[in-house]
Design a protein around this motif. Structure first.
Motif, PDB file in Angstrom:
ATOM      1  N   THR A  45      75.481   6.392  24.610  1.00 26.17           N
ATOM      2  CA  THR A  45      74.651   7.519  24.188  1.00 26.17           C
ATOM      3  C   THR A  45      74.437   7.442  22.691  1.00 26.17           C
ATOM      4  O   THR A  45      75.384   7.273  21.925  1.00 26.17           O
ATOM      5  CB  THR A  45      75.321   8.858  24.542  1.00 26.17           C
ATOM      6  OG1 THR A  45      75.486   8.937  25.959  1.00 26.17           O
ATOM      7  CG2 THR A  45      74.470  10.024  24.075  1.00 26.17           C
ATOM      8  N   ASP A  47      72.607   9.545  19.625  1.00 25.53           N
ATOM      9  CA  ASP A  47      72.000  10.825  19.279  1.00 25.53           C
ATOM     10  C   ASP A  47      71.100  10.677  18.065  1.00 25.53           C
ATOM     11  O   ASP A  47      71.564  10.401  16.953  1.00 25.53           O
ATOM     12  CB  ASP A  47      73.078  11.878  18.989  1.00 25.53           C
ATOM     13  CG  ASP A  47      73.732  12.379  20.260  1.00 25.53           C
ATOM     14  OD1 ASP A  47      73.019  12.463  21.278  1.00 25.53           O
ATOM     15  OD2 ASP A  47      74.933  12.676  20.234  1.00 25.53           O
ATOM     16  N   ARG A  51      66.196  13.721  19.736  1.00 24.09           N
ATOM     17  CA  ARG A  51      66.443  13.292  21.115  1.00 24.09           C
ATOM     18  C   ARG A  51      67.798  12.624  21.247  1.00 24.09           C
ATOM     19  O   ARG A  51      68.344  12.110  20.287  1.00 24.09           O
ATOM     20  CB  ARG A  51      65.348  12.309  21.563  1.00 24.09           C
ATOM     21  CG  ARG A  51      64.001  12.942  21.803  1.00 24.09           C
ATOM     22  CD  ARG A  51      62.925  11.892  21.966  1.00 24.09           C
ATOM     23  NE  ARG A  51      62.722  11.140  20.731  1.00 24.09           N
ATOM     24  CZ  ARG A  51      61.757  10.247  20.556  1.00 24.09           C
ATOM     25  NH1 ARG A  51      60.928   9.981  21.534  1.00 24.09           N
ATOM     26  NH2 ARG A  51      61.623   9.611  19.411  1.00 24.09           N
ATOM     27  N   SER A  52      68.306  12.651  22.468  1.00 25.09           N
ATOM     28  CA  SER A  52      69.526  11.935  22.806  1.00 25.09           C
ATOM     29  C   SER A  52      69.137  10.781  23.721  1.00 25.09           C
ATOM     30  O   SER A  52      68.432  10.988  24.721  1.00 25.09           O
ATOM     31  CB  SER A  52      70.520  12.870  23.505  1.00 25.09           C
ATOM     32  OG  SER A  52      71.701  12.170  23.863  1.00 25.09           O
ATOM     33  N   TRP A  53      69.581   9.575  23.390  1.00 19.10           N
ATOM     34  CA  TRP A  53      69.172   8.371  24.129  1.00 19.10           C
ATOM     35  C   TRP A  53      70.352   7.776  24.889  1.00 19.10           C
ATOM     36  O   TRP A  53      71.478   7.769  24.403  1.00 19.10           O
ATOM     37  CB  TRP A  53      68.638   7.308  23.175  1.00 19.10           C
ATOM     38  CG  TRP A  53      67.395   7.684  22.438  1.00 19.10           C
ATOM     39  CD1 TRP A  53      67.315   8.220  21.177  1.00 19.10           C
ATOM     40  CD2 TRP A  53      66.051   7.537  22.900  1.00 19.10           C
ATOM     41  NE1 TRP A  53      66.004   8.423  20.836  1.00 19.10           N
ATOM     42  CE2 TRP A  53      65.204   8.010  21.864  1.00 19.10           C
ATOM     43  CE3 TRP A  53      65.486   7.062  24.078  1.00 19.10           C
ATOM     44  CZ2 TRP A  53      63.811   8.018  21.987  1.00 19.10           C
ATOM     45  CZ3 TRP A  53      64.102   7.063  24.196  1.00 19.10           C
ATOM     46  CH2 TRP A  53      63.279   7.535  23.161  1.00 19.10           C
ATOM     47  N   GLN A  54      70.066   7.242  26.052  1.00 16.76           N
ATOM     48  CA  GLN A  54      71.033   6.457  26.821  1.00 16.76           C
ATOM     49  C   GLN A  54      70.525   5.014  26.857  1.00 16.76           C
ATOM     50  O   GLN A  54      69.370   4.771  27.219  1.00 16.76           O
ATOM     51  CB  GLN A  54      71.148   6.983  28.246  1.00 16.76           C
ATOM     52  CG  GLN A  54      71.983   8.242  28.378  1.00 16.76           C
ATOM     53  CD  GLN A  54      73.474   7.966  28.443  1.00 16.76           C
ATOM     54  OE1 GLN A  54      73.886   6.846  28.762  1.00 16.76           O
ATOM     55  NE2 GLN A  54      74.288   8.957  28.142  1.00 16.76           N
ATOM     56  N   LYS A  71      66.147   2.030  26.493  1.00 18.61           N
ATOM     57  CA  LYS A  71      66.752   3.294  26.090  1.00 18.61           C
ATOM     58  C   LYS A  71      65.925   4.413  26.693  1.00 18.61           C
ATOM     59  O   LYS A  71      64.700   4.393  26.666  1.00 18.61           O
ATOM     60  CB  LYS A  71      66.844   3.433  24.570  1.00 18.61           C
ATOM     61  CG  LYS A  71      65.527   3.275  23.830  1.00 18.61           C
ATOM     62  CD  LYS A  71      65.719   3.513  22.350  1.00 18.61           C
ATOM     63  CE  LYS A  71      64.366   3.427  21.621  1.00 18.61           C
ATOM     64  NZ  LYS A  71      64.272   4.333  20.490  1.00 18.61           N
ATOM     65  N   GLY A  73      65.392   8.581  26.825  1.00 17.70           N
ATOM     66  CA  GLY A  73      65.697   9.731  25.991  1.00 17.70           C
ATOM     67  C   GLY A  73      65.349  11.065  26.611  1.00 17.70           C
ATOM     68  O   GLY A  73      64.444  11.176  27.433  1.00 17.70           O
ATOM     69  N   ARG A  76      66.513  17.015  22.454  1.00 18.25           N
ATOM     70  CA  ARG A  76      67.630  17.867  22.075  1.00 18.25           C
ATOM     71  C   ARG A  76      67.074  19.258  21.795  1.00 18.25           C
ATOM     72  O   ARG A  76      66.140  19.420  21.020  1.00 18.25           O
ATOM     73  CB  ARG A  76      68.332  17.321  20.834  1.00 18.25           C
ATOM     74  CG  ARG A  76      68.954  15.953  21.040  1.00 18.25           C
ATOM     75  CD  ARG A  76      69.635  15.472  19.765  1.00 18.25           C
ATOM     76  NE  ARG A  76      70.763  16.339  19.424  1.00 18.25           N
ATOM     77  CZ  ARG A  76      71.376  16.315  18.238  1.00 18.25           C
ATOM     78  NH1 ARG A  76      70.942  15.496  17.295  1.00 18.25           N
ATOM     79  NH2 ARG A  76      72.389  17.112  18.004  1.00 18.25           N
TER      80      ARG A  76
END
Length: 389
Positions: A45, A47, A51-54, A71, A73, A76
Motif C-alpha cells: 500500500t 499512500d 489517493r491510496s494505491w495498492q 497500481k 488506487g 482518500r
C-alpha cells in the motif's frame, strides 16, 4: 476525537500547493520499462496525498506483459483540495496522452470494478536523489521540457470530451484564467476556512484582499499577454517525476490536477514547487520557451513580464493552502506529538510567508515563534503552555 477540516468536495475548479511536496512512493512503467523487480513485496500500500494505491501483479490475460505490476488506487476521503481541476477523468486523459504519443507516461487500464489502475513505474521519485533546491542533470531538464512541449500540442479541442467545467465558466484568455485562479482560492480556501480558523489568517498577516479581484494580484491579471490555451499537468514537482530504474529517464505520474489553460501557469507552478537553483531556473525557462513555442506558437509570449505575475500568485496560494493544512495537522496531533507538530508547522509557515512577503504586502514577516503561538491557540494553548515563552 476532532474531525478533520471539511473537504472541499467535488469542485468545478481544484494541488498540492506546498513548496515542499509530501513524500511520494517510487512509481514506474509496465510497458517500455525495466523487468519486474522482486525487491518490492506484494501487496504493497502506497499512500499519496489524494489517493491510496495498492501495488500488485497484473492478472493473466490482460494487456500487460507477464510478471508486470500495476497500481490500483482509491480516493482518500476528508483530504482538502486546493487547486483548480477541470479534467476529472484522469484515466481518459492518460489514454489520450498514449494515443498522442506522449512519452514516459503510465498507461491506464480498464478494470471491471471501476477502480483506477495504472502502470507501476519501477524507479524512485526524483526528490530522493535531487531534493527541492538541488540541481537536475541536463538530461533530466531535457525530459521535463520535452514533456511541456508534448502537452502544449493538446489544445482545448483535443480535450473537449474530457473537460468537465461548464463552458460558461471557462476562462477565455490569460487574464480571465488568472482571475479564475484567484476566485477559486478566494472562495474555496480563504472564504471557506477563515471562519473555521478564527483569527489565524490575520495573525499570519494575510489580508482579505490578498486574492481579491481588485487586489494587487487581480489588478496585475489585467495586464497579462494573451496566450493560446493547452493541456496543463498542474502539479509537476519532484515527487511526480519518477527516475526509471532501467535508464534514468523521467516518467510523469499523477495527472489528476490536469486542466486546460495558460501554458505559462504550468511553468510557474513547476518552478514554484521544484525550487531550482537560480542559475538552473533561468535555463529551464529558456528551454521551456523553446519547447512550447515550437509546438504552440505564442505560448511563450509575454514570458518576461507575466511569469513573475503567476509566481506571485503561487506564493500567495501556498500561504493560504498551507495555513489550512498546518491547522489540520496541529488540531489532529496527539498530545505527545503536539510540540513537534507546532514547531514543524511554524517553521514551514515562516518559510512560505517569507517567500510571499512581497505579494502579500508584508512589511514584517511574523517570526516562527509568533506563528507557533497562532497555531497553538487553535488548541486553546497560551504561549506559556505551547512550549515557547
Amino acid at each position: 476525537m476532532r474531525k478533520p477540516l471539511p473537504e472541499l468536495g467535488a469542485p468545478t475548479f481544484i494541488s498540492s500547493a506546498l513548496p515542499y511536496p509530501s513524500s511520494a512512493p517510487p512509481f514506474a512503467p509496465a510497458h517500455g520499462g525495466p523487468p519486474t523487480s522482486p525487491r518490492l513485496p506484494e501487496p504493497v500500500t502506497l499512500d499519496g496525498h489524494h489517493r491510496s494505491w495498492q501495488v500488485h501483479h497484473a492478472p493473466p490475460g490482460g494487456d500487460t506483459p507477464p510478471g508486470a505490476r500495476l497500481k490500483t488506487g482509491e480516493p482518500r476521503h476528508h483530504v482538502p483540495r486546493f487547486d483548480p481541476r477541470c479534467i476529472l477523468d484522469e484515466d481518459g486523459l492518460l489514454r489520450q496522452l498514449e494515443r498522442r504519443g506522449v512519452p514516459r507516461v503510465p498507461r491506464a487500464h480498464r478494470t471491471a470494478n471501476g477502480l483506477q489502475t495504472h502502470d507501476y513505474i519501477e524507479g524512485t521519485a526524483l526528490s530522493a536523489p535531487h531534493p527541492p533546491g538541488s540541481w537536475l542533470t541536463a538530461h533530466q531538464v531535457g525530459h521535463v521540457t520535452e514533456l511541456f512541449g508534448h502537452i502544449a500540442g493538446l489544445g482545448p479541442a483535443d480535450l473537449a470530451t474530457l473537460h468537465n467545467c461548464p463552458p460558461a465558466t471557462r476562462p477565455t484568455d490569460s487574464a480571465s484564467f488568472l482571475q479564475s485562479l484567484l476566485r477559486f482560492t478566494r472562495v474555496r480556501v480563504h472564504r471557506r476556512y477563515a471562519p473555521l480558523l478564527p483569527g489565524l489568517f490575520a495573525a499570519l498577516g494575510v489580508r482579505p484582499d490578498a486574492v481579491a479581484p481588485d487586489g494587487p494580484l487581480g489588478r496585475s491579471a489585467r495586464h497579462l499577454t494573451g496566450r493560446p490555451f493547452c493541456l496543463l499537468h498542474g502539479d509537476l514537482h519532484r515527487d511526480n517525476l519518477i527516475v526509471s530504474a532501467s535508464d534514468g529517464a523521467l516518467w510523469t505520474i499523477d495527472w489528476e490536477l490536469a486542466l486546460v489553460g495558460d501554458p505559462l501557469y504550468d511553468l510557474a507552478t513547476h518552478l514554484h514547487l521544484m525550487r531550482y537553483p537560480r542559475a538552473q531556473e533561468a535555463a529551464v525557462v529558456h528551454r521551456w520557451a523553446t519547447a512550447v513555442e515550437s509546438v504552440l506558437p505564442g505560448a511563450a509570449a509575454g514570458l518576461e513580464a507575466d511569469l513573475p505575475r503567476y509566481l506571485r500568485y503561487k506564493r500567495v496560494q501556498s500561504v493560504l493552502t498551507d495555513t489550512v493544512r498546518n491547522a489540520d495537522a496541529v488540531r489532529s496531533a496527539p498530545p505527545d506529538r503536539l510540540a513537534a507538530q507546532l514547531a514543524t508547522s511554524a517553521a514551514q509557515m515562516h518559510d512560505v510567508l517569507l517567500r510571499a512577503a512581497g505579494p502579500l504586502g508584508l512589511l514584517r514577516v511574523p517570526t516562527a515563534t509568533r506563528v507557533e503561538h497562532a497555531y497553538a491557540a487553535l488548541r486553546g494553548l497560551t504561549p506559556a503552555h505551547s512550549g515557547k515563552g
